[in-house]
Design a protein around this motif. Structure first.
Motif, short mmCIF file in Angstrom:
data_model
loop_
_atom_site.label_atom_id
_atom_site.label_comp_id
_atom_site.label_asym_id
_atom_site.label_seq_id
_atom_site.Cartn_x
_atom_site.Cartn_y
_atom_site.Cartn_z
N GLU A 1 34.53 -31.13 -30.42
CA GLU A 1 33.22 -30.54 -30.43
C GLU A 1 32.12 -30.02 -31.60
OE1 GLU A 1 31.90 -26.44 -27.78
OE2 GLU A 1 33.71 -27.20 -27.58
N ARG A 2 32.60 -29.48 -32.25
CA ARG A 2 31.57 -28.75 -33.14
C ARG A 2 32.40 -29.67 -34.35
NH1 ARG A 2 33.39 -22.71 -33.36
NH2 ARG A 2 35.18 -24.05 -33.25
N LEU A 3 32.90 -30.70 -35.05
CA LEU A 3 33.16 -31.10 -36.33
C LEU A 3 33.39 -32.61 -35.95
CD1 LEU A 3 36.02 -28.61 -36.84
CD2 LEU A 3 33.97 -28.34 -37.55
N TYR A 4 33.11 -32.99 -37.43
CA TYR A 4 34.08 -34.46 -37.74
C TYR A 4 34.50 -34.76 -39.17
CZ TYR A 4 29.96 -35.70 -40.36
OH TYR A 4 28.96 -35.78 -41.52
N LEU A 5 35.93 -35.62 -39.10
CA LEU A 5 36.40 -35.57 -40.29
C LEU A 5 36.35 -36.80 -40.79
CD1 LEU A 5 38.13 -33.18 -38.53
CD2 LEU A 5 39.88 -33.53 -39.26
N ARG A 6 36.67 -36.76 -41.68
CA ARG A 6 35.76 -38.60 -42.20
C ARG A 6 36.80 -38.68 -43.71
NH1 ARG A 6 33.55 -36.98 -46.88
NH2 ARG A 6 31.51 -35.05 -47.23
N GLU A 7 37.20 -39.86 -44.40
CA GLU A 7 38.20 -39.52 -45.49
C GLU A 7 36.88 -38.85 -46.87
OE1 GLU A 7 38.24 -43.68 -46.66
OE2 GLU A 7 40.07 -43.87 -45.12
N MET A 8 37.27 -38.30 -47.77
CA MET A 8 36.81 -37.42 -48.84
C MET A 8 36.81 -38.90 -50.00
SD MET A 8 39.07 -34.30 -49.79
CE MET A 8 40.39 -33.85 -48.46
N VAL B 1 34.00 -31.48 -41.56
CA VAL B 1 32.41 -31.80 -41.45
C VAL B 1 31.64 -31.06 -40.51
CG1 VAL B 1 30.19 -32.80 -42.46
CG2 VAL B 1 32.35 -33.57 -42.90
N LEU B 2 30.98 -29.74 -40.52
CA LEU B 2 30.82 -28.89 -39.80
C LEU B 2 28.92 -30.37 -39.43
CD1 LEU B 2 30.32 -26.60 -37.69
CD2 LEU B 2 28.92 -25.23 -39.39
N LYS B 3 29.45 -29.80 -38.06
CA LYS B 3 28.38 -31.20 -37.40
C LYS B 3 27.00 -30.60 -37.80
CE LYS B 3 30.46 -33.07 -33.33
NZ LYS B 3 31.55 -33.64 -31.97
N GLU B 4 26.90 -29.24 -37.04
CA GLU B 4 25.48 -28.64 -36.69
C GLU B 4 25.17 -28.48 -38.49
OE1 GLU B 4 23.75 -23.69 -36.60
OE2 GLU B 4 26.29 -24.63 -35.26
N THR B 5 25.85 -28.56 -39.40
CA THR B 5 24.68 -28.45 -41.17
C THR B 5 25.12 -29.65 -41.33
OG1 THR B 5 26.64 -27.62 -41.66
CG2 THR B 5 25.01 -26.41 -40.92
N ASP B 6 26.31 -30.61 -41.45
CA ASP B 6 26.78 -32.04 -42.31
C ASP B 6 27.58 -31.60 -43.06
OD1 ASP B 6 27.20 -34.50 -42.11
OD2 ASP B 6 25.49 -35.08 -43.29
N GLU B 7 27.93 -30.19 -43.10
CA GLU B 7 28.22 -29.14 -44.75
C GLU B 7 30.05 -29.66 -44.69
OE1 GLU B 7 28.79 -25.39 -46.49
OE2 GLU B 7 27.91 -25.53 -44.77
N MET B 8 30.46 -29.81 -45.86
CA MET B 8 32.45 -30.54 -45.90
C MET B 8 32.30 -28.54 -45.90
SD MET B 8 34.31 -31.93 -48.41
CE MET B 8 35.88 -30.94 -48.32
#
Length: 169
Positions: free
Chosen positions: A6-13, A65-72
């Motif tokens: 809902e609030r996050l996405y996970l991606r490879e570092m 990564v926080l979807k709202e800010t695109d910050e890791m």
């Protein structure tokens, strides 16, 4: 993107995540369960190890990564970890301190559990947590896990009791 909640996405570092990773791994309070913050070389080794895991297994600790800010804001994912005489599939998580106690670790960990069961076909997954790390223990419990066994790990010259929290498909 590997996973989305809902609030996050996970991606490879990637190597470009070094500074964001430093905000986690170089924070003394965040790294208390590891007996202290990492130096730059240790952060580079950590990042390189995750990238190698992606290539070897197709998974590792991913950037949260926080979807709202695109910050890791942290890392969460799946790794193969030594436990006693074997290797086990573990969900691990570490977030920047400003993002603690907001449900992000639980949200990411639950998505990783679902990924392990549905995408990897795992029959069980665990979180290995130092006996003094109450916050991480609470995340494991919210992720449906219960303590199965205990083992003393030796890290940075210290004996550290760890509990293995397990959930089955």
């Amino acid at each position: 993107m590997i996973l989305e909640t809902e609030r996050l996405y996970l991606r490879e570092m990637e190597q470009t995540d070094f500074e964001a990773l430093c905000k986690i791994l170089q924070d003394e309070q965040t790294m208390y369960a590891y007996e202290g913050a990492f130096n730059d070389d240790e952060v580079h080794e950590w990042l390189d190890r995750q990238i190698a895991r992606y290539q070897k297994w197709g998974f590792g600790l991913w950037a949260v990564v926080l979807k709202e800010t695109d910050e890791m804001i942290g890392q969460c994912g799946l790794t193969m970890q030594p436990w006693k005489e074997t290797e086990v599939l573990e969900i691990g998580y570490l977030l920047q301190r400003p993002y603690w106690h907001k449900g992000y670790a639980t949200e990411a960990a639950k998505a990783c559990k679902q990924y392990a069961f549905e995408k990897l076909g795992a029959t069980e997954v665990c979180s290995i947590i130092r006996d003094t790390n109450t916050a991480s223990q609470n995340v494991a419990i919210r992720n449906g896990m219960a303590i199965k066994d205990r083992w003393v790990k030796h890290y940075r010259g210290k004996d550290m009791p760890h509990d293995r929290y397990v959930v089955y498909r």
